[in-house]
Every structure is written in C-alpha cells, then in structure tokens.
Design a protein around this motif. Structure first.
Motif, short mmCIF file in Angstrom:
data_model
loop_
_atom_site.label_atom_id
_atom_site.label_comp_id
_atom_site.label_asym_id
_atom_site.label_seq_id
_atom_site.Cartn_x
_atom_site.Cartn_y
_atom_site.Cartn_z
N ARG A 51 38.11 -11.12 49.41
CA ARG A 51 38.17 -10.84 48.25
C ARG A 51 37.17 -11.04 47.70
N VAL A 52 36.83 -10.42 46.55
CA VAL A 52 35.33 -10.51 45.80
C VAL A 52 36.18 -10.79 44.31
N TYR A 53 35.56 -11.86 43.67
CA TYR A 53 35.98 -12.32 42.34
C TYR A 53 34.80 -12.11 41.47
N PHE A 54 35.26 -11.60 40.09
CA PHE A 54 34.35 -11.11 39.10
C PHE A 54 34.44 -12.29 37.94
N LEU A 55 33.78 -13.10 37.79
CA LEU A 55 33.76 -14.17 36.60
C LEU A 55 33.93 -13.34 35.48
N PRO A 56 34.73 -13.73 34.39
CA PRO A 56 34.87 -12.87 33.08
C PRO A 56 33.65 -12.76 32.33
N CYS A 57 33.46 -11.83 31.63
CA CYS A 57 32.52 -11.58 30.57
C CYS A 57 33.07 -12.50 29.43
N ILE A 58 32.10 -12.68 28.45
CA ILE A 58 32.42 -13.19 27.34
C ILE A 58 32.34 -12.31 26.28
N ALA A 59 31.44 -11.47 25.89
CA ALA A 59 31.33 -10.16 24.84
C ALA A 59 30.65 -9.15 25.33
N GLY A 60 30.30 -8.19 24.48
CA GLY A 60 29.77 -7.07 25.11
C GLY A 60 28.32 -7.30 25.32
N GLN A 90 39.79 -19.89 31.25
CA GLN A 90 40.32 -20.71 30.12
C GLN A 90 38.81 -20.55 28.96
N LEU A 91 37.87 -20.95 29.60
CA LEU A 91 36.62 -21.50 28.68
C LEU A 91 36.08 -19.97 28.08
N VAL A 92 36.28 -18.78 28.62
CA VAL A 92 35.73 -17.76 27.87
C VAL A 92 36.31 -17.39 26.58
N ARG A 93 38.01 -17.76 26.70
CA ARG A 93 38.58 -17.48 25.69
C ARG A 93 38.31 -18.42 24.59
N ARG A 94 37.86 -19.88 24.77
CA ARG A 94 37.56 -20.78 23.91
C ARG A 94 36.38 -20.46 23.23
N VAL A 95 35.30 -19.76 24.02
CA VAL A 95 33.94 -19.49 23.42
C VAL A 95 33.99 -19.04 22.18
N GLU A 96 33.33 -19.36 21.08
CA GLU A 96 33.26 -18.38 20.09
C GLU A 96 31.97 -17.55 19.92
N LYS A 97 32.34 -16.13 19.81
CA LYS A 97 31.21 -15.19 19.97
C LYS A 97 30.64 -15.11 18.73
N VAL A 98 29.28 -14.92 18.61
CA VAL A 98 28.62 -14.59 17.32
C VAL A 98 27.70 -13.34 17.68
N GLU A 99 28.02 -12.44 16.74
CA GLU A 99 27.24 -11.20 17.02
C GLU A 99 25.99 -11.20 16.04
N THR A 100 24.76 -11.45 16.68
CA THR A 100 23.76 -11.47 15.76
C THR A 100 23.28 -10.17 15.00
N LEU A 146 29.76 -21.98 21.51
CA LEU A 146 29.22 -20.66 20.89
C LEU A 146 28.60 -20.04 21.71
N ALA A 147 28.79 -18.64 21.60
CA ALA A 147 27.64 -17.84 22.51
C ALA A 147 27.23 -16.64 21.70
N ALA A 148 25.95 -16.15 21.80
CA ALA A 148 25.35 -15.04 21.32
C ALA A 148 24.37 -14.32 22.13
N SER A 149 23.94 -13.27 21.84
CA SER A 149 22.84 -12.57 22.76
C SER A 149 21.71 -12.20 21.50
N SER A 150 20.38 -12.36 21.99
CA SER A 150 19.70 -11.87 20.89
C SER A 150 18.47 -10.99 21.61
N PRO A 151 18.31 -9.92 21.08
CA PRO A 151 17.63 -8.70 21.42
C PRO A 151 15.98 -9.01 21.50
N THR A 152 15.71 -9.81 22.53
CA THR A 152 14.16 -10.18 22.62
C THR A 152 13.53 -8.99 23.23
N GLY A 153 13.72 -8.05 23.58
CA GLY A 153 13.03 -7.06 24.33
C GLY A 153 12.33 -7.53 25.68
N PRO A 154 11.62 -6.58 26.28
CA PRO A 154 11.13 -6.88 27.50
C PRO A 154 9.59 -7.81 27.58
#
Lengths: 678, 678
Positions: A346-355, A608-618, A397-405
C-alpha cells in the motif's frame, strides 16, 4: 518451587508489576499487565522479538537468592534460537521462560512493539513505532470435510483467536496464494496486515521481513529511503535528479509542457514513476532486499509532483485558482502507480495543503512539528517555489512564494547545479576585495595548499545556489555591493576585480583561470527578486499571525540544508531572528514521509493538521507587492534586523522617513560608504 | 391560491399524507413524508425519474373543483422535458410541480426508487430495486483561491449536502478524470457511487445510464444477462459453451488438467475470463450499450468455476477434504478479473457453500428462497455434480452428489448434447413397443405429418439428457424395462425392436434410418447410477432434516429446466412428491445472480444464509452407500412413491420383507410380469 504461591514480577522500564502463578510464561505475564513486548510468532520461540533481560542487581530487595532459581532453565527452544540467530548472555525469550519466584525483568527497547525511533530533525523527534503494516505468524486449523469453511475463514478465525484481529478482508492476490502457503507451511503462515483491516501478503511458515519506502519527489531531485518496518531504521537510501527535467527545468515549464502536448501528462507520469522504480531497485540492491517484501510506502511532493505521480493532469495547478484535485490523504495499491514493490503493497500519499503548498510541506510539518511548540516557528522550504509555514501550537499558516529558480543557480551567469567544481563557500577580504572560496568535492579553501591539486579534475566551473548567497552577502559586507544591490563602481579604478560591464559593473570572484567567474549586476538582481519574494511571503504570514518577530527559523529542502543560515539572514532572505535559532534541518520532507511510514497515526494527525492550517495565497494579497519592493534592499529597506546587527557589523539601516526612492538610495549609499571606510 | 392555508396531499399507492404550504414542490412534499420517489438529478427537472400522476377521480372527496387549480401550471422545465424525452398526458415532474390546493398523487412504480421487479422463479419473486451502484447528479461549488479545498472535497461536500452521502472515498481513475469532468460539465457532474461508500465513476453533466451484468458460469455453459440498473430489466442476454471444455469435458478432468500441467490453472482462468468478455461484447452489441457504463456485476458458479474465474488454483477442490479458498462473498474491481466492462466497475462473487456446493447454489437459494417458506422444498441442480438444497425457513441443508455426466448425454451410446437433431421427448406404445419422439428444432412428433420435412436438415442424430430420461421411463411403463433396470429379453422373440446384444438386450428407439438409435443395457445402467446418486443424496438430506417426504421439488440448471418432471419421478431421480409441486424453474442460478445485482441487501442476506446452511458431505456419510444401492431400482427398491402411484399406473412395489436381493429380484420380476400381462 514454591507451590501455589504467587510471585511478584516487575517489568522495567515501565515499572508495571503483578503477581503470577508458578509456571506462567514471562510474555504472558507481561502482556496481561499491558507491558509493551513485541512478538511476531505469537509466543512460539521463533521470532526472538520478545527477548528480555533479567535484572540481577534488583534481586536482593525481593529476597531472591539466585537468578537461576527465579525462572525455568534455558529451554530447548531458546537453545535452538541461540544456535540459529544468537541470544546475548543473560537474555531470555520471554515466551519460553516461566516464572518460578519473584523477579525483575527489563524489556529492552528492541523488544518493544511501540519502541521509539529518533528522527533527525531540528529537535530530534522521537517517533513511536506503529507502522501501518504488521506481520503476524499464525497457526491455522486444517480443513474438515464435516465443517467445510474456507481456508481464508479458518485463517481469519486463527487471527482473531491468536491476535485479536477481527473482520479482516483479504487482497485477491493473497487469496490466490493462500491455499499453497497454508499447505507449504504445514498450516502455519505469516501474514502482513494493513491497518488491522486487510491481509495484503502471506508467506508459508515464519517470515519476519517487512520493508517500507519513504519517497520525497521534488521537482529537481527524488530521494528514496528504504526502512525496516520493525526496527524503524533506514537500511538504504538513494537519490536522483528528477528525470522529468527533460520536459522542463522548473515546475511551471512542465505544466506548460502538459498544456501544449496532448498526452504530455502521461509522459511525465511515466517518467517520474520510472525514476522512483530505479531508486527502488537501487536501494533493494544496496540492502539485498527482495522488492516483494516492500509492503508499504509513503510519498510526498509538491502539488504538481503529487498530481503527476498519481496520474492526475496538473493543468489546473498551472493557473488561478490553482485547484487541487484532492487535498485528502490517499491510500493506493502499489500497482495503481506502477511501483515495482510488492504489487499489493500500500502506498500512502500525504495530503496537500493548497494549490501551491504540497504534501512535502505537510511532511515538513510532521517532521518539525511546529504545531506542538510554544515558540513561533517559521519553516522555509526553498525551491523554485518557496513553501512557508509559520505558527505554533495555537495556529499554523502556510503559503508559497514565487522565488523563481535563481536560488538553484539558474538565471545566474556563472550559476550551476550543486555538483563537483561548483563554488559553495565564499569569503571576501574587505580591504583587497579578493575572494577565497571552497568548491564541492574539496574540503580546502582556495588559498590553502593542495587546493589546485584536489580540484584539478573538476576545475572551478561555476557557482551553486548556496555559493551565490555567500558571494552576495560577502560582497555586501566587503562594500562591493550597496544596500540597494548595486555593484559599486567607485572601486573600479582601484581594484581590478570590479570591472565595468555596459553601464553596470561586475565582480570577478575567480580571476585567474581561462573562464573567470564573475558576478554580474543581473545576477544580483535575480537573487534580490528571489529573496524579496521569500521575505515578503514570510512577512505576510507574520502579519496574518499578528507577530513582528519569529522565535525560530528552519531552512529545509536541498538548498536550505546547504545554505549558511547567517548569510541567508545578511541578505535578508529570512526575517530577523536570534541566529542561534536559525537552523538548516536537511530533508525535512523526507523525514516527514519516514515518520508517516513508521507511525500510522501520524497520517491521521497529518490529515487533521492540513485541515487546520490556514492558507495564505500571496498572489492575491494586496500587501504582498509593497512587502516585495521593501524586501529588495539588503537586508531590508525598513526592517531593522536587530538580532543580526547584534552579532554582525552590518551597515546602519537607512532612515525610514523618506519615501523618495532615489533620494533615499542616494543617502543610504553615502552613509554606507562612510561606514565601510570609517 | 389560498394564501397561508395548508393543503392536504395524499400519495398513492403508499397512502402517506400530510399538509403543506402553498408552493411546496410535490417532490419535496413526498420526500418529507418518506414517499419513495426516484430522482437522479436531485430535483432539477432533467432526469424525469420523479414523474407522478394526478389522480383526478379522487378530487371530489376533497372538495376540489378542478385538477388544474390544485397544482402550478406545466412549467417551462416540464415542457422542455416533454419535447426532449416525452411526458405522458397527465404526468408531471414532481420536482417542478408545486402544491396549490388539496390533491391526490399517484407515484407510478417506474418513479419509485425501490420499485419492485418480478424475477421469474417458481413463485415469481418480487425484488425491490436496490442496486449496489447508484447515480447522483450534483452541482459542485467552484474553487476559491482563498479557501483552497480540493475539487474532490468540494464534490464530497456537495454530495453530502444534496444527497446526504457522507465520508465518500474515490477510485484513483475517477480522481484522474475529476477536474476535467467538473469543468466540462460547468460544475455539474453525475457520479456513480458503490454501496454509498465510494465513487467509482464520473461524467460531466447529467448521465443516467448504468448497467450491470449477472453471470452464471457453469462448467458446460456460461450465461450472461445485461441489466439496466434503474429499471431492473434484462436488456440483453447471451450464452455460450464454456470454452474451458477444450481442457476437459467435466469439472474433474479440468482439475486434473491443472494438476498435471504447471500453469494450467492460469490457462483455464484466462479462457473463462475471455469467454465472459465475448459474451459481454455480444450483449453490449445487442443492446447498443457502451461497456464503460457497465458498473457492476455478479458472478456465480460452482466452486471450481468460482475459483478458476478468480484465478485461484482449484487443485484443493479436486480431493478430500475439498477445502475452498474462501466461502465468503467477494467484491473486486472488474480490472482484477480482466473484465472488459468499466475497469472500476465492481464485481461481486456470491459466496460458495462448501467444496462441492458453489456460489451457483447460493444463487439458486436466493432465487427460489426456500428459507422464506413453510413448505419443505428440495432443490435439485442437475449436472455432473448434482447440487441439492433441502429445507424451509427453519433450516436449510445442502449437499452435492456425484451423478456423473450421464444426464448430460455423456456415457450414453447414442447420447449427445441438447442441440438440433437430438431426441428430447419420447412416448412408447405399451402394446407395439413402437416409439414416437420429438427432436430439438421441430415441434412435431415423429409420427406427425411434416416431421421428416422439418428434420431433414438436422436429421435424428441422437438422444439428449431429457430424452434419455423420457425414453427410459417410457420403456419402464411399456414393460420393456424391468423394475431393476433390465431390458426384458422375453419380448425379443415377438418384437423386432428388442434386439439381443451379447448377453443383454437393446431397445431400438428409431429403427428406420441409416444409424438406428438404440438404448443399450449399459445406457440404462449409467442412468441408474446417476439417478441413484441423486436420489441417495436427497434421501440423506431428508434423513438429516428428519422428514420422510418433501412438499415441493424444484429442478434447475440447463438439464433440470428441460426435463419432464413426471418422468424424473417415474425413474426415481427425485423423491416422491405431489406432482403439482414438482417444477422445473429454469436457470435459477442466473436468476439469483440477477437478484444480487439488483438488490444489494440480497448479497448480505446470501452471506448470512451460507453460514446458516448445514453442509452434508455425501461421500463420508455411512448411510449413503445403502441409499445408493436401494435407489438403483425404478423408481426405488423400498420407497413406495404414493403420490406418483396415485396418478400413474405404476406396477406395485416389491414387498420389503426380504433382504435377499436375488430372491427379492426374482419375486418382483415375477409379480411384475404378472401385472404387465394381467
């Protein structure tokens, strides 16, 4: 022997104690008290998992004269086990050792089902062993013509009887092997059971090998760890460049590839699955493990890797509103993603938080556990997209930031990936402006004896992500770079290392070779843009959490773990913080995957956690643009960085009164050159 | 309109009634009362499943003057539906019809979710529609960057909201299609949900086609029925010889093949799966159905067919103690058994009962429901192994009896399968001993005008299973055959149809053709052995149940449905019983499979049942041998067959006093010839 008298038995380290009849096996006594003693064979003296130590030093206080008389003598079974697999002196198999008098027993950690395993994180997390797959040896009743139950039903009954496991289901492939295994094993078999619900594998007789893999699928690299599911140890690791790179260096170019090429998603899916299978073959080879004994896996990755590995077209993740296909954890058959492990693994995929915030970030949270701490922690996973987590036990809280390569060495004239020959450490003399450096593949500084010898093969070919950070920070400290990120042309006359290029200047980091290595103004700009994005993202999260300072900063990811945290802060990549509390924590996503592999409840915790994490769309936060502009300066236009200034001789910050960029820049530049020369 | 006043609405046929505000949609009113009204689209006026009739005749008693004023006028939605799909006069879509005054509504059976479907069994069972797969049309919220839940999570929320379905899981293939479907359907999709637990398919927009297959895998033939999962109707059927026949005519020779040939089980598995796929293609063709809309299947078969279809080596079923791999029901993915339906369709295997009593018998029980009756029913599925079920609501017993292939025309000199040209009906003149007969392919008796014309193509080629039963019974009634099964040579002198063969005699059934059709003494013996095994098995079950008589006998299976039950009893194949209560019930196993397909709770019922059924292993019962010997005589050596004698002029039975077989036989033969001549 003391007849019908009951004997006190104390189990260490739990201290659980009770009174037992003469002749009670130690394993039975321990289990009746709820002592955590392992057993795969169910007390048949085969697996050796229930070994205990007899604590002789404690005998006196119970008035026992000799350890020998407290327990039955070494049994034939124990002798056989000793010959076969070795038994340390003083160790007994608790299933074959019976109580005769009062005794104190120690259950070593290796004999505990729920023993603790240390995972190397910032705080060295202790993980209780509780894998989703467990092996159970079981003795099954033979079939009887007068009571014609199926072999599976008798196996189920035995598992209920001997292990307390009821209502089990069974995979078809196991059912197909069941009858042969039962007869080959003379009605004794070992089964693998997934989450106490379903039999996923069967072997004739006794079997005690079960492995799992923890896989971190990054857009640049894939890392795979093979773990022993009973000991919890990593028995082999392997890593590779993500072979999808041929379809695009960074994530967005791969999504574009999918959008432009019908069926492109399938090609990317096949490619990444193939890559993982190569790593799997590699670790099996290294550890001499049969892939069929790999019964469980945990996969983490950013949302696009997550989707592609699952065979889900990532097109939706390429544009607003960045909708995930699912943000739940998923358990699949290994065969569903073409994994060359046991097909019923069995392979388990941890949940993503946001896009933009993936299962890799979920894994980082599992690993570093900011949600269990009082301190406000900022976790930064640096990559093409920086993923950020901020918070403590009250809120995450979680967010992603477009730093580029740029941080990965791309968009930098002399930039390169972190391979042999790449500059990774830099020191610049503030007076002469001459740089010393180290390259990957050598432990020597460039001005040390033997450096040329050691780097003859690789040469000094370019500068990698961590190298460019140090180079820029040292240029800033040496006065070559202004607070605004301008390579200061005023030194050009006095110093041959500052060269004019068009209307800007370049700094020659490595002058004396066929292809000198230069830092151009455009390189500085690229890094400024990247670090500003990162900083602005962190700032936005701090705003949202209502804090002006963080207690800890953890840098993770391939880049994060190579970076010198001090230089990251000098450049203003991360907010000011006590430097003691800024740590590079290595591959936290991989650690998190391993935690979820070894402890099934960690999976539930993650969901449980990913449901609690507040997502911030930068991208849609109005404040982001201003924060970004402010963060272009070194270390920052407005923020004072008091912790950093306490330990580093940084130039004084520019006054905040003026909002006239040109004037401000001029004033600051003046002040700066004073402090450098003064 | 009558303002705020509440209006009484009565729903027929349930009679449920309640008071509702003006403007309440009829569907909503009905559902709030628990009236069974179907809907796939959830009240959007698309599916047309919620149609109701307005019962005008009842208006008077509620004092309503005109039907038109009791409800809102025909809506635009209804007009569109009428144009698109047609709406019978007087019919309304209850979702788009609102209450204005008191009204009486009739919900036609086609609009009931749990409508009843009649399955042709001995008692025409009524089955409530409750398939394991249901379709639900649902409108899903669009993604929002500020609340980045996954598309699947929003679909789940919508299904909970709009259909009350919580905690749904999802197949990976559905997840892979999810995002495209949602956008293609403008955030409206239809999903297929298996057992209210898991989404197994998705379509953009509205979709209302869902099919299932019921498959009866016999050792000789395979029959497949394609059913509409909403109407419950069989829309196409197909059958074929089991292509495994090339590996062995009967079950045991196929098991031998597996034992002798490594990998032979795989060949047999592939062969039967391929056969089913051919039938599946055939029915899809017939009914113009896309195989991807086949979302569910139910499979039944004897234990060896069951195991082979599942890919389980049947070797253990080839010898004592005949251990089944499993006797539980199994739900699998269609892809797990290579079925060319929707790959995520679910296939349910009804549970087997014992090593010789398969899922086909479970299906027969489901179909004929002896466990719901007061009457003691004996069900006989005649094949190479006869499977027997006996009992009533208090207790059910099952056994199999090794009849061998004689009933199928094998081991009979002029025997053949039931195809064109085979004799299937026989009448013999007791005086002339001349036989009249019918062959398959013609409705005429052999002495009727036009018979030769009609059978010119096929010829009269042999005798099939049901033909041999009639031939022997008629020979017995005509005095050609003695009670002991001896072809009586005393007629040889006077009748040219009785021919001496070695030291026995043969009866010429069809004399005037190139290859005359004869019944030899060995043929009689083969049938005697088969019928004695069958009878002895039934007798053993009656013993075990403590009854000396059964109330009903049902004959099932390909052979059982063609047999003339009267002749079966004259030969003593089945115990004596009121002839009115002996019925051939056709393919009861196939019916049972269809019941399990249309009603999911029937599956649970079946799993409960098989646990309750008491299994009797004939091979190890000491009494079996004696019962078998006694049952060799026609109809029986000891049992008096009073019901049969009441309606048929059978010779008196031999006295039971003597246990000397030779003496007894002599005496009986004497008495018999007297009664024949007297």
């Amino acid at each position: 022997m003391s007849g019908d008298q009951k004997h006190q038995v104390v189990f260490l380290p739990s201290g659980k104690r009770g009174y037992f009849d003469s002749g009670t096996p130690l394993l039975e006594a321990g289990r009746s008290l709820g002592v955590d003693i392992d057993s795969v064979c169910g007390g048949r003296g085969i697996c050796g998992r229930c070994q205990v130590d007899i604590v002789e030093g404690q005998f006196d206080k119970f008035g026992i004269k000799s350890a020998a008389s407290a327990l039955t003598p070494i049994s034939e079974n124990e002798k056989r086990f000793d010959q076969r697999r070795g038994l340390k002196p003083g160790r007994r198999l608790s299933c074959h050792t019976r109580i005769l008098e009062d005794v104190v027993i120690d259950v070593p950690s290796t004999s505990q089902v729920h023993r603790q395993v240390i995972v190397k994180t910032a705080d060295d997390r202790k993980i209780e062993m509780d894998p989703a797959i467990r092996l159970h040896y079981v003795s099954v009743e033979e079939p009887d013509m007068h009571n014609p139950t199926g072999d599976f039903e008798r196996l189920s009954a035995a598992l209920k009887d001997q292990w307390g496991l009821g209502d089990l289901e069974c995979d078809l492939r196991t059912l197909q092997k069941l009858q042969k295994c039962l007869r080959e094993g003379d009605w004794k078999v070992t089964v693998a059971i997934h989450r106490e619900l379903r039999i996923t594998e069967i072997w004739p007789g006794f079997h005690d090998k079960a492995y799992g893999i923890a896989v971190d699928v990054g857009s640049t690299t894939i890392a795979l760890h093979l773990c022993d599911l009973s000991a919890g140890a990593v028995v082999a690791s392997a890593g590779m460049m993500n072979p999808q790179i041929r379809y695009g260096e960074d994530l967005m170019s791969r999504v574009s590839y999918v959008m432009m090429n019908p069926g492109g998603d399938e090609a990317l899916t096949q490619t990444v699955r193939q890559g993982i299978n190569e790593l799997l073959a590699d670790v099996c080879d290294q550890a001499d493990v049969n892939p069929d004994t790999i019964l469980n896996g945990v996969m983490v990755g950013n949302p696009i890797m997550h989707h592609l590995l699952l065979g889900i077209d990532p097109t939706e993740l390429g544009g607003a509103p960045f909708a995930l296909s699912t943000n739940s954890g998923l358990t699949l058959w290994a065969s569903e993603i073409d994994l060359n492990s046991n097909p019923d693994g069995r392979v388990y995929f941890l949940p993503c938080i946001a896009g933009h915030v993936g299962a890799d970030t979920t894994a980082v949270i599992l690993s570093e556990a900011p949600h269990l701490q009082e301190k406000i922690t900022l976790i930064v996973d640096v990559g093409t997209n920086a993923e950020l987590v901020l918070g403590n036990r009250d809120k995450l809280l979680a967010a992603s930031s477009p730093t580029g390569p740029a941080f990965e060495g791309a968009q930098i004239a002399c930039g390169q990936r972190a391979t042999a020959g790449a500059i990774e450490r830099v020191r610049i003399d503030p007076v002469t402006k001459i740089a010393r450096f180290k390259v990957i593949g050598s432990d020597l500084w460039s001005d040390e004896e033997g450096f040329e010898e050691e780097t003859r093969l690789s040469g000094v070919t370019g500068i990698c992500g961590s190298g460019i950070i140090e180079a820029l920070a040292e240029m800033y400290l040496a006065g070559i770079l202004t607070e605004d990120g301008i390579i200061d042309g005023r030194h050009a006359g006095t110093c041959s290392l500052i060269e004019p290029v068009d209307r800007t200047f370049a700094y020659v980091l490595v002058p004396n070779q066929q292809n000198p290595i230069r830092i151009y103004q455009t390189d500085v700009r690229a890094i400024q843009l990247a670090k500003a994005a990162l900083y602005a993202g962190a700032k936005l999260l701090m705003d949202r959490l209502g804090v002006t300072e963080v207690d800890r900063v953890l840098l993770t990811g391939a880049f994060g773990s190579h970076i010198d945290t001090r230089y990251a802060m000098i450049l203003g990549m991360i907010p000011d913080c006590d430097l003691e509390e800024v740590k590079a924590v290595g591959n936290a996503a991989g650690n998190g995957a391993r935690i979820a592999l070894l402890n099934q409840t960690a999976r539930d915790e993650a969901e449980q956690l990913v449901r609690r994490v507040e997502k911030v769309e930068t991208a849609v936060e109005p404040a982001f643009q201003q924060y970004f502009v402010d963060a272009m300066a070194l270390p920052h236009k407005r923020d004072p960085f008091p912790h950093l200034r306490k330990v580093m001789a940084l130039p004084e910050p520019a006054p905040k009164a003026s909002d006239d960029p040109a004037g401000g820049r001029r004033r600051r530049r003046n002040r700066r050159s004073q402090s450098l020369t003064g």
